[in-house]
Structures are given as C-alpha cells and as structure tokens.
Scaffold this motif. Sequence first.
Motif: not given
Length: 100
Positions: A95-100
């Motif tokens: 949930y904390n990942q900023a994967i696009k």
Amino acid sequence: MSLRDLKKSTPLSSDGVSAADIDSFIEGAHTYAYGIQRKACTTEDGGKTKNATFSLTAQSHHELMTISKRTGVCKSRLLRILIHDQYYSDDQWLYNQAIK
C-alpha cells in the motif's frame, strides 16, 4: 503486417494444430528476431499454467528483462515468485508503494 497479426482469435479447424502451438511459434519468432535465447521454464509444482494478458510499462519490462538476464530465471517464473512472495507478506508494504 506484424507477427502479432497472425494470431487467430477464433478456434482453429480440426487439422491437428492447436492455438497454443501457433502462439508458441509466434513467440519463438519474436525471441529469435530480437536475438533472445529462449529457455524452457517449468512451474515449481509441475502443473499446468494459466495464460494471463497484462501490460507493463517500458521501464517495468526493461527491469524484468534485466533481472531475468542477471539471474538466469525466466520472466514468467520471476513473476510467479514475486506473486507468491507478496501473497504471504504483509500488505502494508504494498500500500505504501508509489508504483505507476
């Protein structure tokens, strides 16, 4: 016309050739054209696999290809390993990942 245009979306006639054989041939032609050595990749449990269609960004595809070349593990197995690892891990990290 590209090799992808040769794929059929309708069932083949009963001449003994399956759609999987044609898809495998086309994929083999792609790997040959790009100079990639194709390795046989088996599942850990020896069972059948389920084909999945999804899109990767160019950067994600490059990263996956780089990991595959560096480790000698085929891309589909790498994805299965990552999925398995994530399945048994804490979802808070995801949930904390900023994967696009």
